[in-house]
Design a protein around this motif. Structure first.
Motif, PDB file in Angstrom:
ATOM      1  N   ILE A 103      40.040  38.258  39.300  1.00 27.37           N
ATOM      2  CA  ILE A 103      39.084  37.117  39.190  1.00 27.37           C
ATOM      3  C   ILE A 103      37.977  37.848  38.386  1.00 27.37           C
ATOM      4  CG2 ILE A 103      37.756  35.612  40.379  1.00 27.37           C
ATOM      5  CD1 ILE A 103      40.006  35.691  42.347  1.00 27.37           C
ATOM      6  N   LEU A 104      37.356  38.729  38.750  1.00 25.28           N
ATOM      7  CA  LEU A 104      36.088  39.163  38.265  1.00 25.28           C
ATOM      8  C   LEU A 104      36.347  40.006  36.561  1.00 25.28           C
ATOM      9  CD1 LEU A 104      35.132  41.520  41.482  1.00 25.28           C
ATOM     10  CD2 LEU A 104      34.048  39.667  40.529  1.00 25.28           C
ATOM     11  N   LEU A 105      37.407  40.363  36.290  1.00 20.28           N
ATOM     12  CA  LEU A 105      37.805  40.806  35.062  1.00 20.28           C
ATOM     13  C   LEU A 105      38.423  40.082  34.135  1.00 20.28           C
ATOM     14  CD1 LEU A 105      38.741  44.713  36.168  1.00 20.28           C
ATOM     15  CD2 LEU A 105      36.437  43.693  35.431  1.00 20.28           C
ATOM     16  N   LYS A 106      38.401  38.513  34.749  1.00 22.91           N
ATOM     17  CA  LYS A 106      38.924  37.639  33.959  1.00 22.91           C
ATOM     18  C   LYS A 106      40.489  37.871  33.293  1.00 22.91           C
ATOM     19  CE  LYS A 106      34.422  36.035  32.106  1.00 22.91           C
ATOM     20  NZ  LYS A 106      33.683  36.731  33.429  1.00 22.91           N
ATOM     21  N   GLY A 107      41.217  38.427  34.261  1.00 20.19           N
ATOM     22  CA  GLY A 107      42.681  38.408  34.010  1.00 20.19           C
ATOM     23  C   GLY A 107      43.058  39.800  33.636  1.00 20.19           C
ATOM     24  N   GLN A 108      41.878  40.659  33.088  1.00 21.95           N
ATOM     25  CA  GLN A 108      42.317  42.007  32.379  1.00 21.95           C
ATOM     26  C   GLN A 108      42.157  43.238  33.175  1.00 21.95           C
ATOM     27  OE1 GLN A 108      39.529  41.444  29.010  1.00 21.95           O
ATOM     28  NE2 GLN A 108      41.384  40.963  27.711  1.00 21.95           N
ATOM     29  N   ASP A 119      31.279  49.141  38.116  1.00 22.78           N
ATOM     30  CA  ASP A 119      30.453  48.867  39.178  1.00 22.78           C
ATOM     31  C   ASP A 119      30.990  47.451  39.845  1.00 22.78           C
ATOM     32  OD1 ASP A 119      30.004  47.116  36.880  1.00 22.78           O
ATOM     33  OD2 ASP A 119      27.762  46.809  37.088  1.00 22.78           O
ATOM     34  N   LEU A 120      31.494  46.645  39.056  1.00 16.28           N
ATOM     35  CA  LEU A 120      31.994  45.417  39.961  1.00 16.28           C
ATOM     36  C   LEU A 120      33.344  45.978  40.771  1.00 16.28           C
ATOM     37  CD1 LEU A 120      31.972  42.851  37.106  1.00 16.28           C
ATOM     38  CD2 LEU A 120      30.461  43.052  39.148  1.00 16.28           C
ATOM     39  N   VAL A 121      34.139  47.037  40.308  1.00 17.60           N
ATOM     40  CA  VAL A 121      35.388  47.393  40.757  1.00 17.60           C
ATOM     41  C   VAL A 121      34.988  48.104  41.954  1.00 17.60           C
ATOM     42  CG1 VAL A 121      37.226  48.822  40.615  1.00 17.60           C
ATOM     43  CG2 VAL A 121      36.673  47.578  38.526  1.00 17.60           C
ATOM     44  N   ILE A 122      34.005  48.982  42.137  1.00 20.97           N
ATOM     45  CA  ILE A 122      33.535  49.674  43.189  1.00 20.97           C
ATOM     46  C   ILE A 122      32.750  48.613  44.483  1.00 20.97           C
ATOM     47  CG2 ILE A 122      31.681  51.194  44.245  1.00 20.97           C
ATOM     48  CD1 ILE A 122      32.175  52.700  41.427  1.00 20.97           C
ATOM     49  N   LEU A 123      31.948  47.658  43.943  1.00 19.34           N
ATOM     50  CA  LEU A 123      31.573  46.533  44.768  1.00 19.34           C
ATOM     51  C   LEU A 123      32.666  45.747  45.576  1.00 19.34           C
ATOM     52  CD1 LEU A 123      28.390  45.314  42.726  1.00 19.34           C
ATOM     53  CD2 LEU A 123      28.271  46.517  45.040  1.00 19.34           C
ATOM     54  N   ALA A 124      33.780  45.455  44.602  1.00 17.37           N
ATOM     55  CA  ALA A 124      34.805  44.618  45.057  1.00 17.37           C
ATOM     56  C   ALA A 124      35.641  45.659  46.364  1.00 17.37           C
ATOM     57  CB  ALA A 124      35.858  44.167  44.284  1.00 17.37           C
ATOM     58  N   LEU A 125      35.731  46.780  46.031  1.00 20.40           N
ATOM     59  CA  LEU A 125      36.265  47.617  47.013  1.00 20.40           C
ATOM     60  C   LEU A 125      35.253  47.752  48.116  1.00 20.40           C
ATOM     61  CD1 LEU A 125      38.795  49.429  47.942  1.00 20.40           C
ATOM     62  CD2 LEU A 125      37.481  51.239  46.611  1.00 20.40           C
ATOM     63  N   ASP A 126      34.040  47.960  48.113  1.00 21.30           N
ATOM     64  CA  ASP A 126      33.246  48.012  49.234  1.00 21.30           C
ATOM     65  C   ASP A 126      33.204  46.654  50.062  1.00 21.30           C
ATOM     66  OD1 ASP A 126      32.641  50.713  48.705  1.00 21.30           O
ATOM     67  OD2 ASP A 126      30.904  50.199  47.489  1.00 21.30           O
ATOM     68  N   GLU A 127      33.276  45.477  49.264  1.00 23.70           N
ATOM     69  CA  GLU A 127      33.324  44.207  49.890  1.00 23.70           C
ATOM     70  C   GLU A 127      34.733  44.050  50.718  1.00 23.70           C
ATOM     71  OE1 GLU A 127      31.169  42.149  50.681  1.00 23.70           O
ATOM     72  OE2 GLU A 127      29.531  42.836  49.065  1.00 23.70           O
ATOM     73  N   ILE A 142      36.096  37.962  48.189  1.00 24.19           N
ATOM     74  CA  ILE A 142      35.738  39.218  47.581  1.00 24.19           C
ATOM     75  C   ILE A 142      35.106  39.239  46.308  1.00 24.19           C
ATOM     76  CG2 ILE A 142      36.447  41.539  46.772  1.00 24.19           C
ATOM     77  CD1 ILE A 142      38.964  41.191  48.735  1.00 24.19           C
ATOM     78  N   ALA A 143      35.506  38.351  45.341  1.00 20.56           N
ATOM     79  CA  ALA A 143      34.839  38.182  44.247  1.00 20.56           C
ATOM     80  C   ALA A 143      33.523  37.453  44.127  1.00 20.56           C
ATOM     81  CB  ALA A 143      35.699  37.144  43.329  1.00 20.56           C
ATOM     82  N   LEU A 144      33.365  36.321  45.104  1.00 24.62           N
ATOM     83  CA  LEU A 144      32.084  35.535  45.326  1.00 24.62           C
ATOM     84  C   LEU A 144      31.016  36.594  45.789  1.00 24.62           C
ATOM     85  CD1 LEU A 144      31.031  32.660  45.227  1.00 24.62           C
ATOM     86  CD2 LEU A 144      31.301  32.555  47.569  1.00 24.62           C
ATOM     87  N   ARG A 145      31.452  37.394  46.699  1.00 25.93           N
ATOM     88  CA  ARG A 145      30.522  38.210  47.370  1.00 25.93           C
ATOM     89  C   ARG A 145      30.008  39.249  46.303  1.00 25.93           C
ATOM     90  NH1 ARG A 145      33.270  39.336  53.160  1.00 25.93           N
ATOM     91  NH2 ARG A 145      32.518  37.476  54.175  1.00 25.93           N
TER      92      ARG A 145
END
Length: 179
Positions: A103-108, A119-127, A142-145
């Motif tokens: 979702i965050l990386l638009k399917g890629q 940064d988004l990947v680490i935040l997603a893991l932390d959430e 997770i993506a929304l947060r």
């Protein structure tokens, strides 16, 4: 008087590891003290990659631990739990994490895009996981947060990542110059 003890524990993830197609570390987070230093982590990751790079299964017992993993284009995502951990829960949180990344990386979900948006990947893991405890298993949440987008699509400056703050500042300056 007999006391009944129930085993009330939270599902615990011992480690999350993301490797590229050559077995090189992109991201890893160890939540237990099984592999306290880089000296112990690197050989574990290498042997884990060597064992799974040609396998088609998603769940294995490795080094006395349950490992669930997913191959996504040129990435390998591993979730490691103790031998008595429920592998279905580990597989579920791994799938949720992968879907949140999608979702965050638009399917890629591939190495180049993950590296550009680390940064988004680490935040997603932390959430999703905090100190090994699963906090959220719903990919949309997770993506929304991570994005913290509200109905008006504005994010407070203190909650923005550097890339988001830079893009917002650039957009505001452009708007001011075009007026």
């Amino acid at each position: 008087m007999v006391k009944s003890q129930m085993n009330l524990t939270l599902s615990v993830v011992k480690a999350v590891i993301v490797l590229d197609s050559e077995g090189k570390r992109i991201l890893s987070k160890y939540y237990s003290s099984d592999y306290p230093s880089l000296k112990e982590q690197k050989p574990f990751e290498k042997s884990l990659f060597d064992k799974t790079k040609r396998m088609n299964s998603e769940i294995i017992m490795f080094d006395g631990q349950v490992v669930v993993y997913k191959n996504s284009v040129d990435l390998f995502i591993y979730f490691v739990g103790s031998a008595d951990e429920n592998e279905l829960i580990l597989a579920s949180i791994m799938q949720s994490f992968h879907e949140a990344l999608s979702i965050l990386l638009k399917g890629q979900v591939e190495k180049r895009v993950v590296m550009d948006n680390l940064d988004l990947v680490i935040l997603a893991l932390d959430e999703a996981i905090d100190d090994g405890v699963i906090l959220e298993s719903e990919p949309q949440q997770i993506a929304l947060r991570v994005t913290k987008k509200g109905s008006d699509d504005t994010i407070p400056l203190s909650d923005q990542t550097f890339a988001q703050a830079f893009a917002s500042a650039k957009e505001q300056i452009t708007r001011q110059l075009l007026k």
